[in-house]
Design an enzyme around this catalytic site. Structure first.
Site, mmCIF file in Angstrom:
data_model
loop_
_atom_site.group_PDB
_atom_site.id
_atom_site.type_symbol
_atom_site.label_atom_id
_atom_site.label_comp_id
_atom_site.label_asym_id
_atom_site.label_seq_id
_atom_site.Cartn_x
_atom_site.Cartn_y
_atom_site.Cartn_z
ATOM 1 N N ASP A 59 17.954 37.124 4.145
ATOM 2 C CA ASP A 59 18.143 38.387 3.438
ATOM 3 C C ASP A 59 17.024 39.372 3.825
ATOM 4 O OD1 ASP A 59 18.501 40.402 1.652
ATOM 5 O OD2 ASP A 59 18.433 39.146 -0.141
ATOM 6 N N ASN A 99 26.575 42.773 0.081
ATOM 7 C CA ASN A 99 27.535 43.444 0.977
ATOM 8 C C ASN A 99 27.055 44.838 1.396
ATOM 9 O OD1 ASN A 99 30.998 44.630 0.940
ATOM 10 N ND2 ASN A 99 29.958 43.553 2.558
ATOM 11 N N CYS A 115 23.838 44.821 3.475
ATOM 12 C CA CYS A 115 22.924 44.597 4.610
ATOM 13 C C CYS A 115 23.540 43.657 5.652
ATOM 14 C CB CYS A 115 21.586 44.019 4.139
ATOM 15 S SG CYS A 115 20.707 45.068 2.950
ATOM 16 N N ARG A 116 23.561 42.340 5.350
ATOM 17 C CA ARG A 116 23.928 41.360 6.374
ATOM 18 C C ARG A 116 25.416 41.339 6.707
ATOM 19 N NH1 ARG A 116 21.366 36.508 3.254
ATOM 20 N NH2 ARG A 116 22.054 37.891 1.572
ATOM 21 N N SER A 117 26.272 41.241 5.680
ATOM 22 C CA SER A 117 27.700 41.072 6.024
ATOM 23 C C SER A 117 28.340 42.325 6.630
ATOM 24 C CB SER A 117 28.511 40.517 4.843
ATOM 25 O OG SER A 117 28.480 41.365 3.734
ATOM 26 N N CYS A 148 27.917 38.106 2.252
ATOM 27 C CA CYS A 148 26.505 37.936 1.882
ATOM 28 C C CYS A 148 26.397 38.205 0.383
ATOM 29 C CB CYS A 148 25.598 38.849 2.710
ATOM 30 S SG CYS A 148 25.886 40.615 2.460
HETATM 31 P P1 4NP Z 1 22.701 41.608 1.545
HETATM 32 O O1 4NP Z 1 21.255 42.064 1.015
HETATM 33 O O2 4NP Z 1 23.104 40.409 0.707
HETATM 34 O O3 4NP Z 1 22.454 41.240 2.963
HETATM 35 O O4 4NP Z 1 23.622 42.787 1.371
HETATM 36 C C1 4NP Z 1 20.985 42.304 -0.329
HETATM 37 C C2 4NP Z 1 21.313 43.515 -0.888
HETATM 38 C C3 4NP Z 1 21.006 43.775 -2.201
HETATM 39 C C4 4NP Z 1 20.373 42.810 -2.962
HETATM 40 C C5 4NP Z 1 20.057 41.591 -2.409
HETATM 41 C C6 4NP Z 1 20.362 41.341 -1.089
HETATM 42 N N1 4NP Z 1 20.036 43.085 -4.314
HETATM 43 O O5 4NP Z 1 19.379 42.245 -4.946
HETATM 44 O O6 4NP Z 1 20.392 44.161 -4.826
#
Ligand code: 4NP
Length: 162
Positions: free
Chosen positions: A129, A15, A17-19, A12
């Site tokens: 997201d 790294n 939340c989703r992945s 994702c």
């Molecule tokens: P992820 O979520 O891609 O599912 O881990 C996010 C975590 C952090 C950010 C964006 C999405 N960020 O902008 O910091």
């Protein structure tokens, strides 16, 4: 007879939340089927803001509610050698997929796909997201990861775990 594991990387943006959620869910499904020794499972991100950090507390909590512990994961960036090491790389959304395809070295071994189509729900093409969302969005992330990872594991089993 020793067998080479199928190497699977979930990707994702951050790294956190989703992945890591997809990694934890896939690991749990693999364990339920007693197939731990047939898979190597990891996750990584395309963005560098959270390198070295534990998963987002809301993702950890959603997974914990489902009996899955992702707390020991530490965020890392996708590396060029991931495309040689992993057999399959699963992207959470279209931007992750485009970023992965842009950085894939020529002749890379890994097959890169969107994760969500493995759920077999035509209207759901991405794991959205949840970072700027609510607890509910993190539960929805977990639910999507479950559906998609379940479908993904079934495809590996149908193909004889090759
Ligand atoms: P992820 O979520 O891609 O599912 O881990 C996010 C975590 C952090 C950010 C964006 C999405 N960020 O902008 O910091």
């Amino acid at each position: 007879m020793p067998t080479t594991p199928i190497r699977v990387l979930f990707v994702c943006l951050g790294n956190i939340c989703r992945s890591p959620t997809a990694e934890g869910v896939f690991r749990a499904l693999v364990r339920e089927k007693g197939l731990e020794n047939r898979f190597e499972i990891d996750s990584a991100g395309t963005g560098d803001w959270h390198i070295g950090q534990a998963p987002d507390a809301r993702a950890t909590a959603a997974c914990r509610r489902a009996g899955i512990d992702i707390s020991t994961h530490r965020a890392r960036l996708v590396r060029p050698d991931d495309f040689a090491h992993f057999d399959r790389i699963l992207a959470c959304d279209a931007m992750n997929l485009a970023d992965l395809k842009a950085m894939a070295p020529a002749g890379a071994r890994a097959r890169v796909d969107l994760l969500m189509p493995f759920a077999g729900r035509p209207e759901e093409t991405e794991v959205p997201d949840p970072y700027y969302g609510t607890e509910r969005d993190f539960d929805a992330t977990l639910e999507r990861c479950r559906a998609a990872c379940g479908g993904l594991l079934q495809t590996f089993i149908k193909d004889g775990l090759q």
